[in-house]
Design an enzyme around this catalytic site. Structure first.
Site, PDB file in Angstrom:
ATOM      1  CE  LYS A 247     -27.584  89.086  25.667  1.00  0.00           C
ATOM      2  NZ  LYS A 247     -26.623  88.298  25.637  1.00  0.00           N
ATOM      3  CG  ASN A 248     -29.196  85.664  27.223  1.00  0.00           C
ATOM      4  OD1 ASN A 248     -28.872  86.056  25.967  1.00  0.00           O
ATOM      5  ND2 ASN A 248     -28.751  85.921  28.297  1.00  0.00           N
TER       6      ASN A 248
ATOM      7  NE  ARG B 280     -22.198  91.178  22.932  1.00  0.00           N
ATOM      8  CZ  ARG B 280     -21.659  89.876  23.520  1.00  0.00           C
ATOM      9  NH1 ARG B 280     -20.731  89.759  23.734  1.00  0.00           N
ATOM     10  NH2 ARG B 280     -22.286  89.029  22.807  1.00  0.00           N
TER      11      ARG B 280
ATOM     12  CG  ASP C 162     -26.326  86.240  32.835  1.00  0.00           C
ATOM     13  OD1 ASP C 162     -26.784  86.307  31.723  1.00  0.00           O
ATOM     14  OD2 ASP C 162     -25.387  85.835  32.374  1.00  0.00           O
TER      15      ASP C 162
ATOM     16  NE  ARG D  30     -19.448  81.917  27.437  1.00  0.00           N
ATOM     17  CZ  ARG D  30     -20.323  82.427  26.891  1.00  0.00           C
ATOM     18  NH1 ARG D  30     -20.118  83.857  26.394  1.00  0.00           N
ATOM     19  NH2 ARG D  30     -21.891  82.354  26.826  1.00  0.00           N
TER      20      ARG D  30
ATOM     21  CB  CYS E 296     -19.062  87.892  27.489  1.00  0.00           C
ATOM     22  SG  CYS E 296     -20.771  88.605  27.043  1.00  0.00           S
TER      23      CYS E 296
HETATM   24  C1  EPZ Z   1     -26.290  80.978  28.169  1.00  0.00           C
HETATM   25  O1  EPZ Z   1     -25.092  81.376  27.625  1.00  0.00           O
HETATM   26  C2  EPZ Z   1     -26.372  82.981  28.192  1.00  0.00           C
HETATM   27  N1  EPZ Z   1     -26.819  83.321  26.988  1.00  0.00           N
HETATM   28  C3  EPZ Z   1     -25.439  83.534  29.253  1.00  0.00           C
HETATM   29  O2  EPZ Z   1     -25.869  85.351  28.650  1.00  0.00           O
HETATM   30  C4  EPZ Z   1     -25.760  82.782  30.402  1.00  0.00           C
HETATM   31  O3  EPZ Z   1     -24.574  83.163  31.213  1.00  0.00           O
HETATM   32  C5  EPZ Z   1     -25.310  81.759  30.679  1.00  0.00           C
HETATM   33  O4  EPZ Z   1     -26.362  80.530  29.438  1.00  0.00           O
HETATM   34  C6  EPZ Z   1     -25.552  81.122  32.283  1.00  0.00           C
HETATM   35  O5  EPZ Z   1     -27.589  81.000  32.874  1.00  0.00           O
HETATM   36  C7  EPZ Z   1     -27.166  83.111  25.751  1.00  0.00           C
HETATM   37  O6  EPZ Z   1     -27.752  82.404  25.946  1.00  0.00           O
HETATM   38  C8  EPZ Z   1     -26.816  83.541  24.416  1.00  0.00           C
HETATM   39  P1  EPZ Z   1     -23.592  77.243  29.630  1.00  0.00           P
HETATM   40  P2  EPZ Z   1     -24.169  79.595  27.405  1.00  0.00           P
HETATM   41  O7  EPZ Z   1     -23.712  76.875  28.097  1.00  0.00           O
HETATM   42  O8  EPZ Z   1     -25.114  78.956  26.620  1.00  0.00           O
HETATM   43  C9  EPZ Z   1     -19.752  75.597  30.810  1.00  0.00           C
HETATM   44  C10 EPZ Z   1     -25.224  87.359  29.214  1.00  0.00           C
HETATM   45  O9  EPZ Z   1     -24.856  87.880  29.438  1.00  0.00           O
HETATM   46  N2  EPZ Z   1     -19.935  74.715  29.434  1.00  0.00           N
HETATM   47  O10 EPZ Z   1     -25.369  77.269  30.337  1.00  0.00           O
HETATM   48  O11 EPZ Z   1     -22.712  79.825  26.392  1.00  0.00           O
HETATM   49  C11 EPZ Z   1     -19.337  77.199  30.084  1.00  0.00           C
HETATM   50  O12 EPZ Z   1     -17.918  76.854  29.647  1.00  0.00           O
HETATM   51  C12 EPZ Z   1     -24.135  85.259  28.471  1.00  0.00           C
HETATM   52  O13 EPZ Z   1     -26.601  87.310  28.766  1.00  0.00           O
HETATM   53  C13 EPZ Z   1     -19.627  73.530  29.055  1.00  0.00           C
HETATM   54  O14 EPZ Z   1     -18.320  73.019  30.173  1.00  0.00           O
HETATM   55  O15 EPZ Z   1     -23.426  79.052  28.776  1.00  0.00           O
HETATM   56  C14 EPZ Z   1     -19.899  77.664  31.242  1.00  0.00           C
HETATM   57  O16 EPZ Z   1     -18.829  77.638  32.649  1.00  0.00           O
HETATM   58  C15 EPZ Z   1     -23.707  85.767  29.282  1.00  0.00           C
HETATM   59  N3  EPZ Z   1     -19.174  73.121  27.448  1.00  0.00           N
HETATM   60  C16 EPZ Z   1     -21.145  77.108  32.027  1.00  0.00           C
HETATM   61  O17 EPZ Z   1     -20.939  75.485  31.213  1.00  0.00           O
HETATM   62  C17 EPZ Z   1     -20.343  73.225  26.928  1.00  0.00           C
HETATM   63  O18 EPZ Z   1     -20.455  72.717  25.692  1.00  0.00           O
HETATM   64  C18 EPZ Z   1     -22.740  77.196  31.527  1.00  0.00           C
HETATM   65  O19 EPZ Z   1     -22.531  77.787  30.289  1.00  0.00           O
HETATM   66  C19 EPZ Z   1     -21.429  73.916  27.307  1.00  0.00           C
HETATM   67  C20 EPZ Z   1     -20.573  74.959  28.585  1.00  0.00           C
END
Ligand code: EPZ
Length: 427
Positions: free
Chosen positions: A22-23, A397, A305, A121, A116
């Protein structure tokens, strides 16, 4: 909302095949906006989130045709720079339209994304990185407008190795003037595979999968065909399911290289994990599981995850397991359901302790997010009696046919619509 009914104490046996990721699929759909040529994405999973992403790009004018698990994408007809709020706020990945739309058209209007509810986020790292490339942002009521006369390459340091921010900046940089360097980039396989498609489209990218990625801008990108690799989180979920309720379950279409942290932790718990041939793994639980501690980290650390499903496994282990969640600030919402089923847990900030070895009892519980829903299904497999998991749309999802796959392994999972007494068998 629809519920799942899971009969407990069913032993899982046999074979299950993992679907495409998915991701990885979601950013690949966004990347197809970067060219007027057709892009074909193969081995796409049939999931709610992928369906919503297809609706979003269709709404801005992209041609989308599906044939079984292949997507045929044509961005030559894209004529809008913003999709509707009702679609955007359903999935986090909608933010990934930002980079491609700016690179292609110099404009984008994106509602703040959904996804989620596992934390706030924020999108500040996306904003910071793209601003460094010459994008100006203005905030509206729940949305942001972005514009840029010409994207310019820059040296960008990410305060956190954000997967989405790395992906967005990388896509924008493919058509920017000059070179972009992303420091402290995310190293997830999802980033590597996105770089794979972009390179196939003619982008000049090096370092994907390391902390430093270089992208040299080109004038245009061409079409490509790309195959999605297996979903490492679905594979990990089934490895945990096999550990919690299986008897030598065989999992096919798995890239074990992406699952080293989970494999290490399962083996520490006494589970036997054998890659009988490349891409096929047999998982056999011990007679008695050991409690093991985990700490979630960005890749290649233990994936956040898989933290909820792993916590369900630890309810069955001897001793106390400590689970530290360092990536998202609200990722223990499934624990309420586990506790309702009899699990002995206590929370101390971002650290969850589980005293395992207690019997779980079927109950009515509430799914709160995608991986939390999976955690409740796994716990229900070993509980005494029947468990009803409400709001099961969360599960759809991100897992393709999870109930059907579990039933094919000997599980007994059925669906229940609201106000319905009998349960619809899953074919
Ligand atoms: C991706 O989300 C995945 N989703 C998530 O999977 C996964 O848990 C996550 O990466 C971490 O591996 C998709 O790929 C669609 P991040 P993403 O930006 O990109 C903080 C699932 O269950 N952050 O790496 O949103 C954020 O708050 C989902 O399939 C900022 O602070 O994750 C978090 O604490 C859930 N500012 C951390 O970084 C930003 O601008 C990781 O977020 C962006 C992120």
């Amino acid at each position: 909302m629809e519920s799942l009914i899971v009969e407990g104490k069913r032993t899982l046996r046999g074979r299950v095949r993992i679907s495409g990721s998915k991701n990885i699929t979601l950013p690949l759909i966004a990347a197809s906006l970067l060219t007027d040529d057709p892009v074909v994405v193969e081995d796409v999973p049939c999931l709610l989130d992928v369906g919503i992403m297809k609706e979003i790009v269709s709404e801005i004018g992209m041609g989308v045709r599906c044939q079984k698990h292949s997507l045929y994408l044509d961005a030559s007809t894209v004529n809008r720079f913003s999709a509707s709020h009702s679609l955007i706020n359903q999935i986090r990945a909608s933010i990934l339209l930002l980079g491609p739309l700016l690179a292609r058209f110099g404009r984008a209007k994106i509602y703040l994304p959904g996804g989620c509810s596992i934390g706030s986020r924020p999108v500040d790292l996306h904003w910071k990185g793209l601003s460094a490339m010459g994008v100006t942002f203005s905030l509206g009521n729940g949305y942001m407008e972005a514009s840029s006369d010409r994207l310019r390459g820059n040296h960008i340091y990410l305060d956190f190795p954000s997967v989405g921010a790395t992906e967005n900046i990388m896509m924008a940089a493919t058509l920017a003037e000059g070179e972009t360097i992303i420091e402290n980039a995310a190293r997830e396989p999802e980033v590597v595979e996105l770089a794979g498609l972009l390179t196939a489209m003619g982008a000049i990218i090096s370092g994907a999968g390391t902390y430093t990625i270089s992208i040299k801008g080109v004038s245009s990108l061409k079409g490509a065909r790309y195959r999605v690799i297996p979903d490492r989180i679905e594979a990990g979920t089934f490895m945990i399911a096999a550990a919690i309720a299986g008897e030598g379950v065989i999992i096919e279409n798995v890239l074990m290289n992406h699952l080293k942290p989970l494999t290490a932790k399962l083996e520490e718990a006494g589970v036997k994990v054998v890659e009988s041939k490349p891409g096929t793994v047999t998982v056999t639980p011990p007679t008695s599981l050991n409690a093991v501690d985990i700490k979630t980290m960005p890749y290649p650390g233990f994936p956040t995850d898989l933290q909820p499903p792993f916590s369900s496994l630890m309810t069955q282990a001897r001793g106390v397991a400590t689970i530290s969640e360092t990536v998202f600030e609200n990722r223990f919402r499934h624990v309420e359901g586990l506790t309702r089923m009899g699990a002995d847990t206590w929370l101390n900030g971002q650290s969850l302790s589980i005293r395992g070895g207690k019997k779980l009892w079927g109950n009515r519980v509430q799914a709160t997010d995608l991986r939390g829903a999976a955690a409740l299904v796994l716990a229900a497999l070993v509980a005494e009696g029947k468990t009803e998991i409400q709001d099961i749309h969360h599960l759809e999802r991100g897992y393709e046919d999870l109930p059907l796959k579990l039933n094919n392994l000997g599980g007994e999972v059925s669906r229940k619509m609201p106000q319905q007494e009998h349960y619809a068998q899953i074919p």
